[in-house]
Design a protein around this motif. Structure first.
Motif, PDB file in Angstrom:
ATOM      1  N   ALA A  22       0.862  -1.185   0.000  1.00 20.67           N
ATOM      2  CA  ALA A  22       0.000   0.000   0.000  1.00 20.67           C
ATOM      3  C   ALA A  22       0.897   1.234   0.000  1.00 20.67           C
ATOM      4  CB  ALA A  22      -0.901  -0.006   1.229  1.00 20.67           C
ATOM      5  N   ILE A  23       0.361   2.390  -0.379  1.00 21.26           N
ATOM      6  CA  ILE A  23       1.162   3.609  -0.459  1.00 21.26           C
ATOM      7  C   ILE A  23       1.812   3.932   0.882  1.00 21.26           C
ATOM      8  CG2 ILE A  23       1.035   6.115  -0.766  1.00 21.26           C
ATOM      9  CD1 ILE A  23      -0.910   5.635  -3.059  1.00 21.26           C
ATOM     10  N   ALA A  24       1.058   3.828   1.971  1.00 21.27           N
ATOM     11  CA  ALA A  24       1.610   4.139   3.298  1.00 21.27           C
ATOM     12  C   ALA A  24       2.755   3.188   3.650  1.00 21.27           C
ATOM     13  CB  ALA A  24       0.514   4.070   4.359  1.00 21.27           C
ATOM     14  N   GLN A  25       2.575   1.914   3.347  1.00 21.80           N
ATOM     15  CA  GLN A  25       3.628   0.931   3.620  1.00 21.80           C
ATOM     16  C   GLN A  25       4.866   1.213   2.766  1.00 21.80           C
ATOM     17  OE1 GLN A  25       2.479  -3.045   2.634  1.00 21.80           O
ATOM     18  NE2 GLN A  25       4.357  -3.950   3.416  1.00 21.80           N
ATOM     19  N   ALA A  26       4.677   1.542   1.498  1.00 22.33           N
ATOM     20  CA  ALA A  26       5.802   1.847   0.617  1.00 22.33           C
ATOM     21  C   ALA A  26       6.532   3.099   1.090  1.00 22.33           C
ATOM     22  CB  ALA A  26       5.318   2.019  -0.814  1.00 22.33           C
ATOM     23  N   ALA A  27       5.778   4.101   1.532  1.00 22.61           N
ATOM     24  CA  ALA A  27       6.401   5.329   2.021  1.00 22.61           C
ATOM     25  C   ALA A  27       7.229   5.056   3.267  1.00 22.61           C
ATOM     26  CB  ALA A  27       5.333   6.382   2.304  1.00 22.61           C
ATOM     27  N   ALA A  28       6.721   4.192   4.137  1.00 24.45           N
ATOM     28  CA  ALA A  28       7.445   3.869   5.368  1.00 24.45           C
ATOM     29  C   ALA A  28       8.712   3.059   5.077  1.00 24.45           C
ATOM     30  CB  ALA A  28       6.540   3.086   6.317  1.00 24.45           C
ATOM     31  N   GLN A  29       8.666   2.205   4.070  1.00 27.61           N
ATOM     32  CA  GLN A  29       9.814   1.364   3.750  1.00 27.61           C
ATOM     33  C   GLN A  29      10.821   2.048   2.835  1.00 27.61           C
ATOM     34  OE1 GLN A  29       7.751  -2.093   2.234  1.00 27.61           O
ATOM     35  NE2 GLN A  29       8.000  -3.149   4.182  1.00 27.61           N
ATOM     36  N   GLY A  30      10.431   3.123   2.209  1.00 21.26           N
ATOM     37  CA  GLY A  30      11.350   3.864   1.358  1.00 21.26           C
ATOM     38  C   GLY A  30      11.520   3.262  -0.025  1.00 21.26           C
ATOM     39  N   PRO A  31      12.611   3.640  -0.702  1.00 17.15           N
ATOM     40  CA  PRO A  31      12.793   3.249  -2.102  1.00 17.15           C
ATOM     41  C   PRO A  31      12.940   1.751  -2.336  1.00 17.15           C
ATOM     42  CG  PRO A  31      14.761   4.316  -1.265  1.00 17.15           C
ATOM     43  CD  PRO A  31      13.704   4.458  -0.206  1.00 17.15           C
ATOM     44  N   PHE A  32      13.170   1.002  -1.281  1.00 16.71           N
ATOM     45  CA  PHE A  32      13.335  -0.439  -1.442  1.00 16.71           C
ATOM     46  C   PHE A  32      12.121  -1.203  -0.911  1.00 16.71           C
ATOM     47  CE2 PHE A  32      17.585   1.413  -1.216  1.00 16.71           C
ATOM     48  CZ  PHE A  32      18.034   1.061  -2.478  1.00 16.71           C
ATOM     49  N   ALA A  33      10.947  -0.598  -1.023  1.00 23.16           N
ATOM     50  CA  ALA A  33       9.725  -1.245  -0.545  1.00 23.16           C
ATOM     51  C   ALA A  33       9.455  -2.543  -1.296  1.00 23.16           C
ATOM     52  CB  ALA A  33       8.543  -0.291  -0.689  1.00 23.16           C
ATOM     53  N   LEU A  34       9.878  -2.593  -2.538  1.00 20.88           N
ATOM     54  CA  LEU A  34       9.778  -3.833  -3.313  1.00 20.88           C
ATOM     55  C   LEU A  34      11.189  -4.342  -3.573  1.00 20.88           C
ATOM     56  CD1 LEU A  34       6.982  -3.197  -5.964  1.00 20.88           C
ATOM     57  CD2 LEU A  34       6.931  -4.813  -4.081  1.00 20.88           C
ATOM     58  N   ASP A  35      11.424  -5.581  -3.256  1.00 17.74           N
ATOM     59  CA  ASP A  35      12.730  -6.200  -3.464  1.00 17.74           C
ATOM     60  C   ASP A  35      12.954  -6.426  -4.956  1.00 17.74           C
ATOM     61  OD1 ASP A  35      15.002  -7.790  -3.482  1.00 17.74           O
ATOM     62  OD2 ASP A  35      14.358  -8.988  -1.773  1.00 17.74           O
ATOM     63  N   ASP A  36      14.111  -6.026  -5.453  1.00 16.52           N
ATOM     64  CA  ASP A  36      14.402  -6.190  -6.873  1.00 16.52           C
ATOM     65  C   ASP A  36      15.227  -7.438  -7.174  1.00 16.52           C
ATOM     66  OD1 ASP A  36      16.876  -5.449  -5.888  1.00 16.52           O
ATOM     67  OD2 ASP A  36      17.210  -3.886  -7.386  1.00 16.52           O
ATOM     68  N   ALA A  37      15.220  -8.396  -6.259  1.00 16.66           N
ATOM     69  CA  ALA A  37      16.048  -9.599  -6.423  1.00 16.66           C
ATOM     70  C   ALA A  37      15.708 -10.380  -7.688  1.00 16.66           C
ATOM     71  CB  ALA A  37      15.910 -10.504  -5.198  1.00 16.66           C
ATOM     72  N   ASN A  38      14.463 -10.327  -8.139  1.00 12.99           N
ATOM     73  CA  ASN A  38      14.087 -11.084  -9.338  1.00 12.99           C
ATOM     74  C   ASN A  38      14.325 -10.309 -10.634  1.00 12.99           C
ATOM     75  OD1 ASN A  38      13.321 -13.146  -7.676  1.00 12.99           O
ATOM     76  ND2 ASN A  38      11.174 -13.126  -8.234  1.00 12.99           N
ATOM     77  N   THR A  39      14.518  -9.010 -10.544  1.00 11.64           N
ATOM     78  CA  THR A  39      14.715  -8.215 -11.754  1.00 11.64           C
ATOM     79  C   THR A  39      16.158  -7.764 -11.959  1.00 11.64           C
ATOM     80  OG1 THR A  39      14.076  -6.191 -10.581  1.00 11.64           O
ATOM     81  CG2 THR A  39      12.337  -7.359 -11.781  1.00 11.64           C
ATOM     82  N   SER A  40      16.872  -7.506 -10.875  1.00 11.57           N
ATOM     83  CA  SER A  40      18.215  -6.946 -11.007  1.00 11.57           C
ATOM     84  C   SER A  40      19.213  -7.842 -11.741  1.00 11.57           C
ATOM     85  CB  SER A  40      18.765  -6.511  -9.646  1.00 11.57           C
ATOM     86  OG  SER A  40      18.863  -7.600  -8.774  1.00 11.57           O
ATOM     87  N   PRO A  41      19.157  -9.170 -11.620  1.00 13.38           N
ATOM     88  CA  PRO A  41      20.138  -9.964 -12.377  1.00 13.38           C
ATOM     89  C   PRO A  41      20.011  -9.773 -13.891  1.00 13.38           C
ATOM     90  CG  PRO A  41      19.114 -11.318 -10.685  1.00 13.38           C
ATOM     91  CD  PRO A  41      18.364 -10.025 -10.740  1.00 13.38           C
ATOM     92  N   PHE A  42      18.803  -9.627 -14.384  1.00 18.47           N
ATOM     93  CA  PHE A  42      18.610  -9.446 -15.822  1.00 18.47           C
ATOM     94  C   PHE A  42      19.075  -8.062 -16.243  1.00 18.47           C
ATOM     95  CE2 PHE A  42      15.466 -12.489 -14.258  1.00 18.47           C
ATOM     96  CZ  PHE A  42      15.964 -13.612 -14.886  1.00 18.47           C
ATOM     97  N   ASN A  43      18.828  -7.061 -15.392  1.00 21.14           N
ATOM     98  CA  ASN A  43      19.329  -5.714 -15.664  1.00 21.14           C
ATOM     99  C   ASN A  43      20.854  -5.706 -15.662  1.00 21.14           C
ATOM    100  OD1 ASN A  43      16.715  -4.719 -15.757  1.00 21.14           O
ATOM    101  ND2 ASN A  43      16.711  -4.131 -13.616  1.00 21.14           N
ATOM    102  N   TYR A  44      21.443  -6.331 -14.660  1.00 16.20           N
ATOM    103  CA  TYR A  44      22.899  -6.345 -14.510  1.00 16.20           C
ATOM    104  C   TYR A  44      23.587  -6.966 -15.732  1.00 16.20           C
ATOM    105  CZ  TYR A  44      27.517  -7.238 -12.601  1.00 16.20           C
ATOM    106  OH  TYR A  44      28.869  -7.271 -12.408  1.00 16.20           O
ATOM    107  N   PHE A  45      23.053  -8.077 -16.212  1.00 21.87           N
ATOM    108  CA  PHE A  45      23.670  -8.777 -17.337  1.00 21.87           C
ATOM    109  C   PHE A  45      23.150  -8.307 -18.701  1.00 21.87           C
ATOM    110  CE2 PHE A  45      24.499 -11.807 -13.892  1.00 21.87           C
ATOM    111  CZ  PHE A  45      25.880 -11.939 -14.057  1.00 21.87           C
ATOM    112  N   GLY A  46      22.241  -7.328 -18.700  1.00 25.30           N
ATOM    113  CA  GLY A  46      21.734  -6.786 -19.943  1.00 25.30           C
ATOM    114  C   GLY A  46      20.873  -7.758 -20.729  1.00 25.30           C
ATOM    115  N   LEU A  47      20.130  -8.581 -20.017  1.00 26.18           N
ATOM    116  CA  LEU A  47      19.282  -9.575 -20.672  1.00 26.18           C
ATOM    117  C   LEU A  47      17.860  -9.039 -20.821  1.00 26.18           C
ATOM    118  CD1 LEU A  47      20.517 -12.748 -18.770  1.00 26.18           C
ATOM    119  CD2 LEU A  47      21.240 -11.896 -21.011  1.00 26.18           C
TER     120      LEU A  47
END
Length: 101
Positions: A22-47
């Protein structure tokens, strides 16, 4: 990355490890409210990878399905995403307004 796709054409996995906050939960957790563990490897390797709607959680918040492919596999990734979209109604549905709470 070449060895990852040696025996498979595409990887299909959740876009995030948790559901949409929710917006309030995301605001409280800051920019890392959603874990990017499933997306960052593809970004890192340019896939190539794409996230498409695939349903809703128990609060009516959207869930994403990620399709990733090998280097220069954009055509296969986009084709799979298009085929999924044609076979399902998720891209036509709106999320709940519970995110306002």
């Amino acid at each position: 990355s070449a060895s990852l796709f040696k025996d498979v054409d595409l990887l299909i996995l959740p876009t995030t490890l948790t559901t949409t906050p929710a917006i309030a939960q995301a605001a409280a957790q800051g920019p890392f409210a959603l874990d990017d563990a499933n997306t960052s490897p593809f970004n890192y390797f340019g896939l190539p990878a794409i996230s498409i709607p695939c349903g809703f959680d128990h609060r009516g918040m959207p869930l994403g399905l990620q399709i990733a492919g090998p280097r220069y596999g954009e055509r296969a990734v986009l084709s799979a995403a298009y085929q999924f979209q044609q076979a399902t109604p998720w891209h036509l549905k709106s999320p709940s307004l519970s995110f306002l709470r």
